[in-house]
Design an enzyme around this catalytic site. Structure first.
Site, short mmCIF file in Angstrom:
data_model
loop_
_atom_site.label_atom_id
_atom_site.label_comp_id
_atom_site.label_asym_id
_atom_site.label_seq_id
_atom_site.Cartn_x
_atom_site.Cartn_y
_atom_site.Cartn_z
N GLU A 132 10.03 2.29 10.55
CA GLU A 132 11.00 3.23 10.33
C GLU A 132 10.35 4.64 10.29
O GLU A 132 9.42 4.97 9.44
CB GLU A 132 11.81 3.03 8.85
N GLU A 155 9.68 17.61 14.28
CA GLU A 155 10.21 17.04 12.98
C GLU A 155 9.25 18.06 12.15
O GLU A 155 8.14 17.83 11.85
CB GLU A 155 9.87 15.63 12.52
N LYS A 168 0.87 -1.21 -0.11
CA LYS A 168 0.02 0.00 -0.04
C LYS A 168 0.90 1.19 -0.18
O LYS A 168 1.65 1.52 0.81
CB LYS A 168 -1.07 -0.10 1.15
N CYS A 195 13.61 11.63 6.54
CA CYS A 195 13.57 11.54 7.96
C CYS A 195 14.73 11.61 8.68
O CYS A 195 15.09 11.83 9.57
CB CYS A 195 12.93 10.31 8.13
#
Length: 475
Positions: free
Chosen positions: A245, A378, A170, A278
């Protein structure tokens, strides 16, 4: 407009069970470039059933036959480089040269790395009188993000295929075109029906359905920490393996004895892919003796970072992926200003001369303190925070003062100090002096950056169960 409403299930392109159209927006134009369908529970069930039915046969397929198919997939992938680059340019706003090199190249690089890792991977080994086996875990749900589409698809699909797992992919509904193209490549390479399946959908729909599905043995997810927590909770009732992750807030520790290019290199790295990585070094921590000079270099580097159209060749950065992401970044820049950080470059609004597209000005803040929002959250955009430090211990403490632990960076010409600091910072990866990790090195983090490891032998092991068989010596 591109129409990609079908799903790839059991070796065929099939219509969704229920029409549920979704527009894919080109972030450079803010206009729809494609329309896809979002899957329903029936579509998810069909894809999982296909993967379950194919599992035993694929797991029993000789390794050399699986490897041959992966090599063929690599040939098809390389031959369709331009198609893949164009898909990623449209769906997530990568400038075309970046799409042709780093974005496309990530998939090719990881595929080659896994083939090399397989050459010395022990599916069986002897331990005394026991035989220790690595066996495929089963049916895997692969849920991938929009920021590095082929990087993440390759890091999940290739090792899962290699060890004998079957899967349902997906991709992000925001950037699905590259994954649909990847499915075409899998089909052309000739994989058996059911080994690889693709269903488009959002996290609330197909993502949640796969996470809770009783016939899914593992979920491998890359994305936000918030979503990773939700997936873990959904998967808990069936006790399936969950490999995550997640986000990051990397510290780039620059000592006064760092090489002269360290600051410039750090700014460029932070801005790469419009800051949508990231592992970006978004907190630059500079030893006070070098702080003033670092601010000048950082400001000049940010101001020299050009922003331009995705169709234009060059080393500029493109837009961020969506209006939602653009608004979030603008809000955090505004918060940084209000909380008292010094704005060195960039700031609110689009770059000069741009009135359309989700383009963000390359932004640098100085004098950021640990109590500020931009120090902790973030941002996932081209925004850098710079913080001074006085001692090595203080730098380590500041680097570790975050819920994340993906990648940290250390810049010093003192090798003993470089290793000492690398050992003390709490992150799954530490890059030093601008040297990138080698092919096959494990990618993953500590704390709220996740619990998985991708790439090389570690990436193969992610998709394996370990079985001990006593009394049967190796032949």
């Amino acid at each position: 407009m591109i129409e990609k409403r079908q799903f790839y299930i059991n070796g065929q392109w099939v219509d969704p069970a229920t029409a549920n159209d979704f527009d894919v927006i080109d972030p450079a134009t803010e206009e729809a470039c494609a329309v896809i369908s979002l899957g329903s529970q029936a579509d998810t069930d069909a894809a999982v059933a296909a993967a379950r039915a194919a599992f035993n046969g694929w797991a029993d397929t000789p390794l050399e036959d699986r490897v041959a198919l992966i090599r063929k997939l690599g040939e098809v992938y390389n031959a369709r480089r331009e198609d893949m680059a164009e898909a990623m340019r449209m769906e997530m706003g990568a400038p075309i040269d970046l799409a042709r090199t780093s974005q496309w190249g990530a998939g090719s690089w990881h595929l080659a790395g896994f083939l090399e890792a397989l050459e010395n991977f022990d599916f069986e080994k002897q331990m005394g009188a026991d035989r220790i086996r690595k066996e495929p875990i089963g049916v895997c749900a692969l849920i991938t993000p929009w920021n590095w589409p082929m990087n993440q698809v390759a890091l999940k699909a290739i090792p899962a295929m290699a060890v004998g797992c079957t899967m349902v992919l997906k991709p992000s509904e925001i950037a699905p075109l590259s994954s649909l193209l990847f499915a075409e490549m899998v089909d052309e390479a000739g994989f058996p029906p059911g080994v690889f399946n693709l269903v488009n959908g959002d996290g609330v729909g197909v993502g949640s359905q796969l996470s809770a599905h009783p016939d899914v043995d593992m979920v491998s997810f890359t994305g936000s920490t918030r979503a990773g927590i939700a997936i873990s909770k959904a998967a808990a009732d069936t006790l399936k393996r969950v490999s995550l992750e997640l986000g990051g807030k990397g510290a780039n520790i620059i000592f006064a004895d760092a090489d002269e290019k360290a600051v410039k290199r750090g700014v460029i790295h932070c801005m790469q892919n419009s800051g949508q990585s990231c592992n970006a070094p978004t907190r630059m921590m500079v030893e006070r003796a070098a702080y003033a000079q670092a601010l000048e270099v950082a400001r000049a580097t940010a101001e020299a970072t050009s922003v331009g159209p995705t169709t234009q060749s060059g080393r500029h950065i493109g837009p961020v992926v969506s209006e939602l992401q653009f608004n979030k970044i603008q809000g955090l820049i505004e918060t940084g200003i209000k909380e008292g950080a010094t704005l060195l470059a960039g700031g609110l609004g689009r770059p000069e001369g741009m009135n359309k597209g989700y383009y963000v000005r390359p932004t640098v803040f100085a004098d950021v303190t640990p109590d500020m929002t931009i120090y902790r959250e973030e941002i996932f955009g081209p925004v850098l925070s710079i913080i001074p430090f006085d001692t090595e211990d203080q730098a380590i403490e500041m680097a570790n003062d975050t819920v994340y632990g993906l990648t940290n960076y250390v810049q010093t010409q003192d090798d003993d100090k470089r290793l000492r600091v690398a050992r003390k910072v709490r992150s799954g990866m530490v890059e030093t002096n601008g040297i990138s990790r080698v092919q096959g090195s494990p990618f993953g983090g500590y704390k709220q950056s996740g619990n998985g490891r991708e790439g090389g032998v570690w990436g193969l092991e992610e998709f394996c169960e370990t079985k001990a068989v006593s009394g049967v010596p190796m032949g």
